[in-house]
Write a protein that holds these residues in place. Sequence first.
Motif, short mmCIF file in Angstrom:
data_model
loop_
_atom_site.label_atom_id
_atom_site.label_comp_id
_atom_site.label_asym_id
_atom_site.label_seq_id
_atom_site.Cartn_x
_atom_site.Cartn_y
_atom_site.Cartn_z
N ARG A 43 45.30 34.85 38.86
CA ARG A 43 44.39 35.57 38.61
C ARG A 43 43.96 36.43 39.73
O ARG A 43 42.53 37.60 39.59
N ALA A 44 44.03 35.78 40.37
CA ALA A 44 43.62 36.34 41.89
C ALA A 44 44.25 37.91 42.33
O ALA A 44 43.95 39.37 42.77
N HIS A 45 45.53 38.05 41.94
CA HIS A 45 46.00 39.05 42.11
C HIS A 45 45.61 40.62 40.92
O HIS A 45 45.51 41.22 41.22
N GLY A 47 43.09 40.45 38.82
CA GLY A 47 41.51 40.71 39.99
C GLY A 47 41.60 41.85 40.94
O GLY A 47 41.04 42.71 40.67
N ARG A 48 42.91 41.42 41.97
CA ARG A 48 42.85 42.37 42.28
C ARG A 48 43.23 43.91 42.20
O ARG A 48 42.88 45.43 42.12
N GLY A 51 40.89 45.12 39.07
CA GLY A 51 39.84 45.17 39.33
C GLY A 51 39.82 46.88 40.31
O GLY A 51 38.76 47.42 40.67
N ASN A 103 34.36 38.49 39.97
CA ASN A 103 36.12 38.79 40.07
C ASN A 103 35.91 39.23 41.64
O ASN A 103 37.37 38.82 42.01
N ASN A 104 34.87 39.58 42.36
CA ASN A 104 34.74 39.96 43.51
C ASN A 104 35.15 38.37 44.88
O ASN A 104 35.97 38.57 45.19
N LYS A 107 39.01 37.20 43.79
CA LYS A 107 40.06 37.69 44.28
C LYS A 107 40.76 37.72 45.50
O LYS A 107 41.55 38.02 45.80
N THR A 108 39.86 36.94 45.99
CA THR A 108 40.19 36.52 47.78
C THR A 108 40.06 34.91 47.73
O THR A 108 41.40 34.68 48.99
N THR A 110 42.63 31.97 47.53
CA THR A 110 43.93 31.48 47.60
C THR A 110 43.97 29.56 47.26
O THR A 110 42.54 28.95 47.35
N ARG A 114 40.07 28.61 47.89
CA ARG A 114 39.73 27.95 46.95
C ARG A 114 37.94 27.58 46.78
O ARG A 114 37.92 26.01 47.32
#
Length: 148
Positions: A43-45, A47-48, A51, A103-104, A107-108, A110, A114
Motif C-alpha cells: 500500500r505504501a508503494h 500510495g507513492r 499518488g 495517503n501522504n 506512503k512513508t 515501513t 509504522r
Amino acid sequence: MLNALEVFTTVVVGLMVGVEFAVAFVINPILNALPGDNGLLGRAHGGRMLGAVMPFWYIGSLVLSAIWAAAGWTTGGAGLVVIAAGLLIVSVVMSVLLLVPINNRGKTWTAENRPEDWKEQMNRWDRFHYLRVAVIIAAFTLLVTARG
C-alpha cells in the motif's frame, strides 16, 4: 471536433474509474490478505506510485468535462456534463481533504516506522475511497449518458 472531445473525455474518465475501482475491490483486498506487514509495504508503494499520477488524472478529467460542457452548451446533454463535472469537483475535494492526508502518511510507512493504528488508518482511507469511487462512477455514467 466536439464528438472527439466527448469520446476522449469519456475514455479518460472511464479509465480513471477502472483504476480506482480496481484499487478498491481488487488490489487493496489482495494486499489486506497478505500476512504481517506485507500489505503495508504494498500500500505504501501504491500510495507513492498512484499518488504521483492521480492528481493530474482527476484534474485533467475535470478540465476535459468543463471544456465539453462549455463547447457543447447548446447541444443536448450539456446539463448532464455539468452535473458530471460537479461530481468530479466533489471527488477532487474529497481527495484533498480526506484521502491525501492519509495517503501522504501511509506512503512513508515501513515495518519499522509504522504507527500502531496503521490498519485503522488504512480502513478509514478505504471507506473514503469507496465513497469517492461511487462519486466518479456516477460522473462517468452521466458522461456516457450525455453522449447518447
